[in-house]
Design a protein around this motif. Structure first.
Motif, short mmCIF file in Angstrom:
data_model
loop_
_atom_site.label_atom_id
_atom_site.label_comp_id
_atom_site.label_asym_id
_atom_site.label_seq_id
_atom_site.Cartn_x
_atom_site.Cartn_y
_atom_site.Cartn_z
N ASP A 244 0.88 -1.24 0.01
CA ASP A 244 -0.09 -0.04 0.14
C ASP A 244 0.77 1.19 -0.07
O ASP A 244 0.66 2.38 -0.82
CB ASP A 244 -0.93 0.00 1.24
CG ASP A 244 -2.21 -1.11 1.05
OD1 ASP A 244 -2.41 -1.41 -0.22
OD2 ASP A 244 -2.52 -1.24 2.01
N ALA A 245 1.96 1.20 0.81
CA ALA A 245 2.94 2.39 0.81
C ALA A 245 3.69 2.66 -0.63
O ALA A 245 3.57 3.75 -0.85
CB ALA A 245 4.09 2.28 1.99
N ILE A 246 3.89 1.58 -1.24
CA ILE A 246 4.37 1.80 -2.70
C ILE A 246 3.47 2.19 -3.63
O ILE A 246 3.80 3.16 -4.42
CB ILE A 246 4.91 0.09 -3.17
CG1 ILE A 246 6.12 -0.12 -2.24
CG2 ILE A 246 5.42 0.51 -4.48
CD1 ILE A 246 6.81 -1.40 -2.51
N ALA A 247 2.27 1.92 -3.45
CA ALA A 247 1.16 2.22 -4.31
C ALA A 247 0.83 3.67 -4.16
O ALA A 247 0.63 4.44 -4.93
CB ALA A 247 -0.15 1.30 -4.16
N ALA A 248 0.95 3.99 -2.61
CA ALA A 248 0.62 5.49 -2.55
C ALA A 248 1.83 6.40 -3.24
O ALA A 248 1.66 7.45 -3.81
CB ALA A 248 0.60 5.79 -0.86
N GLU A 249 3.09 6.02 -3.08
CA GLU A 249 4.06 6.68 -3.83
C GLU A 249 3.88 6.91 -5.36
O GLU A 249 4.33 7.88 -5.88
CB GLU A 249 5.45 6.13 -3.57
CG GLU A 249 5.90 6.64 -2.25
CD GLU A 249 6.13 7.86 -1.71
OE1 GLU A 249 6.65 8.43 -2.79
OE2 GLU A 249 5.77 8.29 -0.52
N LEU A 250 3.40 5.53 -6.03
CA LEU A 250 3.20 5.67 -7.48
C LEU A 250 1.95 6.61 -7.62
O LEU A 250 1.85 7.31 -8.70
CB LEU A 250 2.80 4.08 -7.62
CG LEU A 250 3.95 3.28 -7.83
CD1 LEU A 250 3.66 1.97 -8.03
CD2 LEU A 250 4.67 3.79 -9.47
N GLU B 147 0.11 11.45 -10.45
CA GLU B 147 -0.38 13.24 -10.29
C GLU B 147 0.44 13.92 -10.81
O GLU B 147 0.11 14.85 -11.69
CB GLU B 147 -1.01 13.20 -9.11
CG GLU B 147 -2.34 12.63 -8.37
CD GLU B 147 -3.37 12.62 -9.34
OE1 GLU B 147 -3.66 13.96 -9.90
OE2 GLU B 147 -4.06 11.70 -9.74
N ALA B 148 1.88 13.83 -10.46
CA ALA B 148 2.73 14.75 -11.15
C ALA B 148 2.95 14.45 -12.57
O ALA B 148 3.13 15.64 -13.16
CB ALA B 148 4.23 14.39 -10.35
N ALA B 149 2.81 13.05 -13.11
CA ALA B 149 2.88 13.13 -14.56
C ALA B 149 1.96 13.78 -15.03
O ALA B 149 2.02 13.95 -16.35
CB ALA B 149 2.94 11.63 -14.69
N ARG B 150 0.68 13.61 -14.81
CA ARG B 150 -0.66 14.41 -15.39
C ARG B 150 -0.19 15.81 -15.64
O ARG B 150 -0.62 16.32 -16.64
CB ARG B 150 -1.70 13.97 -14.65
CG ARG B 150 -2.21 12.53 -14.44
CD ARG B 150 -3.37 12.33 -13.66
NE ARG B 150 -4.71 13.13 -13.78
CZ ARG B 150 -5.62 13.00 -13.53
NH1 ARG B 150 -5.97 11.96 -12.68
NH2 ARG B 150 -6.78 13.57 -13.87
N SER B 151 0.41 16.33 -14.57
CA SER B 151 0.80 18.00 -14.80
C SER B 151 1.76 18.36 -15.72
O SER B 151 1.79 19.35 -16.12
CB SER B 151 0.82 18.42 -13.36
OG SER B 151 1.92 17.95 -12.82
#
Length: 200
Positions: A170-176, A181-185
């Motif tokens: 879950d923590a790895i998924a949260a970082e992803l 979100e950053a890639a979308r921007s």
């Protein structure tokens, strides 16, 4: 080709030492994920993050990058979602700590050349210790980096190997998700494809 579902024997794994596997890459990707180097299971199957227990594929799906959980032998589908996979060092080993400092530095330089050629919108390196060694940044931590690579924004992510017990799936998924979100921007309309059309 051996599928990820076919477990290799001990001899087959030993024979995979030093092998390489092709990148999953194309020009203009939204995110190019960069592993440390292939493990022996991946070297044998010629598939990235192929060992059962590796958290890359489940975390990629949980983060929203892919609409369903992919198997390693479906890695070719990634470029259709604007995603790719490469490695800092190409040769397969049983453990990442078998890599020499020179290999990591040379691999970092090769990665910079690859990024300059393919121009992804963002690079995400999966493994902070290897990132520190490859790029001479001993204080780097997981997250966005102040220094990009080949004029490309760069994030460092946790190593998704099952051996990395410090990070839960879950923590790895949260970082992803933060990377997503950053890639979308970062992805602009000039490429003709907005990243939001590719992964939500």
């Amino acid at each position: 080709m051996t599928t990820a579902a076919t477990r290799p024997t001990r001899d087959q794994l030993a024979a995979a030492h030093g092998t390489t596997i092709p990148d999953v890459i194309a020009p203009g990707l939204d995110v190019l994920f960069c592993g440390i180097n292939p493990g022996l299971y991946s070297g044998h199957t010629r598939l990235h993050f192929a060992r059962p227990g590796n958290r890359f594929w489940p975390a990629l799906h949980r983060s929203g990058f892919t609409p369903r959980l992919l198997r390693p032998d479906e890695q070719h589908l990634l470029t259709g979602w604007g995603l790719g996979i490469t490695n800092i060092v190409a040769r397969a080993t049983a453990r990442a700590d078998e890599l020499t400092p020179d290999e990591l530095r040379e691999g970092g330089a090769a990665l910079a050349r690859r990024i300059a050629e393919y121009r992804p919108a963002m690079v995400a390196v999966l493994g902070v210790t290897a990132y520190r060694g490859a790029f001479g940044r001993p204080k780097a931590v997981v997250g966005p980096q102040p220094e990009g690579l080949a004029d490309t924004p760069l994030w460092v992510l946790p190593n998704p190997s099952g051996l990395n017990a410090h990070w839960t799936p879950d923590a790895i998924a949260a970082e992803l998700r933060r990377v997503r979100e950053a890639a979308r921007s970062h992805r602009g309309p000039s490429t003709g494809t907005d990243s939001r059309d590719r992964f939500g």
